[in-house]
Motif scaffolding. Sequence first.
Motif, PDB file in Angstrom:
ATOM      1  N   LYS A   1       0.834  -1.162   0.025  1.00 45.32           N
ATOM      2  CA  LYS A   1      -0.061   0.069   0.103  1.00 45.32           C
ATOM      3  C   LYS A   1       0.803   1.214  -0.043  1.00 45.32           C
ATOM      4  CE  LYS A   1      -4.176  -1.574   2.407  1.00 45.32           C
ATOM      5  NZ  LYS A   1      -5.249  -1.329   3.220  1.00 45.32           N
ATOM      6  N   ARG A   2       1.820   1.249   0.716  1.00 43.03           N
ATOM      7  CA  ARG A   2       2.939   2.390   0.896  1.00 43.03           C
ATOM      8  C   ARG A   2       3.281   2.723  -0.700  1.00 43.03           C
ATOM      9  NH1 ARG A   2       8.224   2.890   0.483  1.00 43.03           N
ATOM     10  NH2 ARG A   2       9.142   4.882   1.699  1.00 43.03           N
ATOM     11  N   ASN A   3       3.795   1.848  -1.120  1.00 43.61           N
ATOM     12  CA  ASN A   3       4.370   2.264  -2.522  1.00 43.61           C
ATOM     13  C   ASN A   3       3.370   2.464  -3.580  1.00 43.61           C
ATOM     14  OD1 ASN A   3       6.769   1.835  -1.549  1.00 43.61           O
ATOM     15  ND2 ASN A   3       7.481   0.031  -2.831  1.00 43.61           N
ATOM     16  N   ALA A   4       2.023   1.757  -3.505  1.00 43.35           N
ATOM     17  CA  ALA A   4       1.007   2.155  -4.387  1.00 43.35           C
ATOM     18  C   ALA A   4       0.533   3.559  -4.280  1.00 43.35           C
ATOM     19  CB  ALA A   4      -0.011   1.164  -4.092  1.00 43.35           C
ATOM     20  N   LYS A   5       0.474   4.053  -2.721  1.00 44.47           N
ATOM     21  CA  LYS A   5       0.190   5.535  -2.570  1.00 44.47           C
ATOM     22  C   LYS A   5       1.106   6.522  -3.300  1.00 44.47           C
ATOM     23  CE  LYS A   5      -2.547   4.489   1.458  1.00 44.47           C
ATOM     24  NZ  LYS A   5      -2.682   4.791   2.899  1.00 44.47           N
ATOM     25  N   ILE A   6       2.566   6.232  -3.125  1.00 47.19           N
ATOM     26  CA  ILE A   6       3.565   6.887  -3.400  1.00 47.19           C
ATOM     27  C   ILE A   6       3.542   7.002  -5.031  1.00 47.19           C
ATOM     28  CG2 ILE A   6       5.893   7.177  -4.280  1.00 47.19           C
ATOM     29  CD1 ILE A   6       6.313   5.850  -1.354  1.00 47.19           C
ATOM     30  N   PHE A   7       2.957   5.806  -5.905  1.00 50.24           N
ATOM     31  CA  PHE A   7       2.930   5.971  -7.291  1.00 50.24           C
ATOM     32  C   PHE A   7       1.757   6.705  -7.687  1.00 50.24           C
ATOM     33  CE2 PHE A   7       0.792   3.338 -10.641  1.00 50.24           C
ATOM     34  CZ  PHE A   7       1.364   4.102 -11.681  1.00 50.24           C
ATOM     35  N   LEU A   8       0.700   6.464  -7.102  1.00 47.11           N
ATOM     36  CA  LEU A   8      -0.626   7.271  -7.331  1.00 47.11           C
ATOM     37  C   LEU A   8      -0.571   8.854  -7.227  1.00 47.11           C
ATOM     38  CD1 LEU A   8      -3.243   4.812  -5.631  1.00 47.11           C
ATOM     39  CD2 LEU A   8      -2.822   5.345  -8.057  1.00 47.11           C
ATOM     40  N   ARG A   9       0.103   9.230  -6.296  1.00 45.75           N
ATOM     41  CA  ARG A   9       0.391  10.818  -6.242  1.00 45.75           C
ATOM     42  C   ARG A   9       1.168  11.232  -7.071  1.00 45.75           C
ATOM     43  NH1 ARG A   9       1.721   9.103  -0.717  1.00 45.75           N
ATOM     44  NH2 ARG A   9      -0.202   9.307   0.797  1.00 45.75           N
ATOM     45  N   GLU A  10       1.953  10.534  -7.722  1.00 44.14           N
ATOM     46  CA  GLU A  10       2.847  10.926  -8.954  1.00 44.14           C
ATOM     47  C   GLU A  10       1.972  10.863 -10.295  1.00 44.14           C
ATOM     48  OE1 GLU A  10       6.964  10.511  -9.289  1.00 44.14           O
ATOM     49  OE2 GLU A  10       7.315  10.151  -7.277  1.00 44.14           O
ATOM     50  N   LEU A  11       1.156   9.709 -10.374  1.00 47.59           N
ATOM     51  CA  LEU A  11       0.412   9.548 -11.589  1.00 47.59           C
ATOM     52  C   LEU A  11      -0.670  10.556 -11.751  1.00 47.59           C
ATOM     53  CD1 LEU A  11      -0.526   7.673 -13.787  1.00 47.59           C
ATOM     54  CD2 LEU A  11      -1.661   6.352 -12.133  1.00 47.59           C
ATOM     55  N   ILE A  12      -1.353  11.101 -10.838  1.00 53.84           N
ATOM     56  CA  ILE A  12      -2.641  12.129 -10.696  1.00 53.84           C
ATOM     57  C   ILE A  12      -2.052  13.272 -11.749  1.00 53.84           C
ATOM     58  CG2 ILE A  12      -3.855  13.492  -9.455  1.00 53.84           C
ATOM     59  CD1 ILE A  12      -3.968  11.402  -7.233  1.00 53.84           C
ATOM     60  N   PRO A  13      -1.188  13.787 -11.171  1.00 54.31           N
ATOM     61  CA  PRO A  13      -0.758  15.231 -12.013  1.00 54.31           C
ATOM     62  C   PRO A  13      -0.134  14.887 -13.490  1.00 54.31           C
ATOM     63  CG  PRO A  13       1.107  14.707 -10.200  1.00 54.31           C
ATOM     64  CD  PRO A  13      -0.109  13.803  -9.896  1.00 54.31           C
ATOM     65  N   TRP A  14       0.255  13.661 -13.547  1.00 55.34           N
ATOM     66  CA  TRP A  14       0.596  13.226 -14.881  1.00 55.34           C
ATOM     67  C   TRP A  14      -0.666  12.876 -15.641  1.00 55.34           C
ATOM     68  CZ3 TRP A  14      -0.306   9.360 -18.585  1.00 55.34           C
ATOM     69  CH2 TRP A  14       0.346   9.189 -19.435  1.00 55.34           C
ATOM     70  N   MET A  15      -1.673  12.296 -15.176  1.00 58.26           N
ATOM     71  CA  MET A  15      -2.961  12.046 -16.026  1.00 58.26           C
ATOM     72  C   MET A  15      -3.642  13.465 -16.114  1.00 58.26           C
ATOM     73  SD  MET A  15      -3.526   8.747 -16.554  1.00 58.26           S
ATOM     74  CE  MET A  15      -5.206   8.368 -16.549  1.00 58.26           C
ATOM     75  N   GLU A  16      -3.681  14.430 -15.339  1.00 55.01           N
ATOM     76  CA  GLU A  16      -4.223  15.733 -15.081  1.00 55.01           C
ATOM     77  C   GLU A  16      -3.545  16.496 -16.406  1.00 55.01           C
ATOM     78  OE1 GLU A  16      -3.814  17.346 -11.254  1.00 55.01           O
ATOM     79  OE2 GLU A  16      -5.773  16.364 -10.535  1.00 55.01           O
ATOM     80  N   LYS A  17      -2.335  16.541 -16.389  1.00 53.53           N
ATOM     81  CA  LYS A  17      -1.613  17.314 -17.472  1.00 53.53           C
ATOM     82  C   LYS A  17      -2.068  16.752 -18.771  1.00 53.53           C
ATOM     83  CE  LYS A  17       3.261  18.836 -18.696  1.00 53.53           C
ATOM     84  NZ  LYS A  17       4.345  18.546 -18.512  1.00 53.53           N
TER      85      LYS A  17
ATOM     86  N   LYS B   1      -8.977   9.198  -8.219  1.00 51.45           N
ATOM     87  CA  LYS B   1      -8.239  10.622  -8.801  1.00 51.45           C
ATOM     88  C   LYS B   1      -7.408  10.343  -9.738  1.00 51.45           C
ATOM     89  CE  LYS B   1     -10.502  13.826  -6.767  1.00 51.45           C
ATOM     90  NZ  LYS B   1      -9.931  14.626  -5.842  1.00 51.45           N
ATOM     91  N   ALA B   2      -6.821   9.113  -9.726  1.00 46.52           N
ATOM     92  CA  ALA B   2      -5.517   8.792 -10.738  1.00 46.52           C
ATOM     93  C   ALA B   2      -6.215   8.155 -12.078  1.00 46.52           C
ATOM     94  CB  ALA B   2      -4.690   7.838 -10.155  1.00 46.52           C
ATOM     95  N   GLY B   3      -7.195   7.903 -12.240  1.00 47.66           N
ATOM     96  CA  GLY B   3      -8.245   7.526 -13.322  1.00 47.66           C
ATOM     97  C   GLY B   3      -8.584   6.108 -13.358  1.00 47.66           C
ATOM     98  N   PHE B   4      -8.630   5.411 -12.181  1.00 42.93           N
ATOM     99  CA  PHE B   4      -8.837   3.973 -12.206  1.00 42.93           C
ATOM    100  C   PHE B   4     -10.621   3.986 -12.354  1.00 42.93           C
ATOM    101  CE2 PHE B   4      -4.763   3.470 -10.427  1.00 42.93           C
ATOM    102  CZ  PHE B   4      -4.429   2.283 -11.119  1.00 42.93           C
ATOM    103  N   VAL B   5     -10.880   3.172 -13.234  1.00 47.50           N
ATOM    104  CA  VAL B   5     -12.617   2.978 -13.201  1.00 47.50           C
ATOM    105  C   VAL B   5     -12.980   1.551 -12.857  1.00 47.50           C
ATOM    106  CG1 VAL B   5     -12.515   4.720 -15.025  1.00 47.50           C
ATOM    107  CG2 VAL B   5     -12.450   2.483 -15.807  1.00 47.50           C
ATOM    108  N   GLN B   6     -12.299   0.622 -12.965  1.00 47.12           N
ATOM    109  CA  GLN B   6     -12.539  -0.819 -12.616  1.00 47.12           C
ATOM    110  C   GLN B   6     -11.303  -1.517 -12.077  1.00 47.12           C
ATOM    111  OE1 GLN B   6     -13.226  -4.309 -15.783  1.00 47.12           O
ATOM    112  NE2 GLN B   6     -14.834  -2.697 -15.954  1.00 47.12           N
ATOM    113  N   VAL B   7     -11.776  -2.377 -11.069  1.00 42.13           N
ATOM    114  CA  VAL B   7     -11.020  -3.202 -10.375  1.00 42.13           C
ATOM    115  C   VAL B   7     -11.502  -4.717 -10.100  1.00 42.13           C
ATOM    116  CG1 VAL B   7     -11.895  -2.401  -8.077  1.00 42.13           C
ATOM    117  CG2 VAL B   7      -9.768  -3.507  -8.038  1.00 42.13           C
ATOM    118  N   PHE B   8     -10.704  -5.706 -10.476  1.00 44.66           N
ATOM    119  CA  PHE B   8     -11.058  -6.865 -10.141  1.00 44.66           C
ATOM    120  C   PHE B   8     -10.675  -7.414  -8.907  1.00 44.66           C
ATOM    121  CE2 PHE B   8     -10.266 -11.605 -10.118  1.00 44.66           C
ATOM    122  CZ  PHE B   8     -11.656 -12.005 -10.636  1.00 44.66           C
ATOM    123  N   MET B   9     -11.560  -8.323  -8.266  1.00 47.76           N
ATOM    124  CA  MET B   9     -11.496  -8.672  -6.660  1.00 47.76           C
ATOM    125  C   MET B   9     -11.781  -9.973  -6.489  1.00 47.76           C
ATOM    126  SD  MET B   9     -12.692  -5.142  -4.831  1.00 47.76           S
ATOM    127  CE  MET B   9     -11.416  -4.253  -4.248  1.00 47.76           C
TER     128      MET B   9
END
Length: 523
Positions: free
Chosen positions: A229-245, A272-280
Amino acid sequence: MRALLLWPIMPNSFWSYQETLALAGLRATNPPLGLITVAAMLPSDWEIRLSDRNVRLETDADWEWCNIVILSAMIIQKQDFGELIQKGKRLGKKVAVGGPFATSVPEFVLEAGADYLILDEGEITIPMFLEALEKGEEKGIFRATEKPDVTQTPLPRFDLLDLNAYIAMTVQFSRGCPFQCEFCDIITLFGRKPRTKTPEQILVELEVLYQMGWWRYVFIVDDNFIGNKRNAKIFLRELIPWMEKRNYPFALLTEASLNLAEDDELLELMVKAGFVQVFMGIETPDVESLVGANKEQNTRKSLVESCHKITKAGLQIMSGFILGFDHEKPGAGKRIQEFVEETNIPQAHLNLLQALPNTAMWNRLQKEGRLIDALGEFLGSQKSLINFVPTRPMTEIADEFIETFWNLYEPIPYLKRTFRHFMMMEGWRAKYQRTLTKAEWDFLGAICWRQGILRSTRFHFWWQLIVMAWHKPNLLYDYLIALGVGEHFFSFRHEVKVEIESELALLQQQEFDKKSATLSYKP
């Protein structure tokens, strides 16, 4: 060296979406990420050709051109995989194989005649293979004793793909899962300590796809995206501005464990990062079965409440369900169906439990003497009976499976719960800045024609479409795509029913013959 990389044919299954692909004018769901990553690890002076046989069959000229064939496969592809190995040997080619199936069942590829077995994870074993080639070694089995650092994994060779053939492109952020579900082979293949790439690595991969003009879905193929989870959150925080731009050029899909519902921050970041679907992997609403399969992480919170929370946040759920757990009580199929209706999950991946090679479950059943037909023709798909002796009658379980799978994909109930699922979504949703292509308009038109005119679903279809367009216009595209995916299941359930009934009849005949032989035997 001239290398021909082959990805075997994927038989029709839950994941193949054949009917949906045909309507959309596409050829396959996802490209072979493993093979295009392997291609990036091969020497720069090698000539490489890739053939995803689900998109285009290789030609006789391709076979004549190459002097080595490199193949990878999952267990469901084993028939075409084995035939390709044999063909390569008949034509006098060196054959190298790897991937999850070869790693789990190396004896299969050895029997088929493969020369080089590049097993486990390629970052370690491909250099070993290349060194053996340099030394002139004619055969070899290459295994890793440790897990590689995936921050050293090279950029996949997306340039080898026909982008126009696929629903989704694929990238990988992590390998491994912290849980220990008895039936799962992920921890056997990749371990229980999730290893992640750096955010910069993934953003480079996404940037390459963006520059290549890709605009459909991107599937982050991690078996559990939130395993770390820790690394996923770090990635997502950088992915969000990339996607927004870039005005959200992709809609993102992934797989995650249900404990996502326990982390509000992670859930918000994914949306916020643009995920729309998740398999569980929900597996079953029966707590006793979850505990028995070591999936206790699904017992900590209400399954229904967890699913509702994730859906309300704005993520469409796909789910995995299983029938055939040890000591499962009768009516498990009906309970799964009721759960799917209560949670409004459109796509429920229902399978009969199957023991996969070298899992904890496989080893236990082997010790108990309960494994049967361990690598049957359809193992890994919905068209295969349980490959071990279950604790309740096989006929009872199979009949429940057929009925439940059939009912889940009755067109009207499917349309109704898909509508309820999307109407439940309250979270933020990115506005994708692009216009629909002609192919997309044709696909959406085909859905309207089939479900809005030809079928008895017509009243529900048009009423729901109007309400959705009025109340949730930002979800309308994804809603219609979900209805289009239903076309595959409306058709596939017939295939599942026929095949399971056929296998069941054969099994019953074998049992009858065995009893008859016993009764007629006179010492």
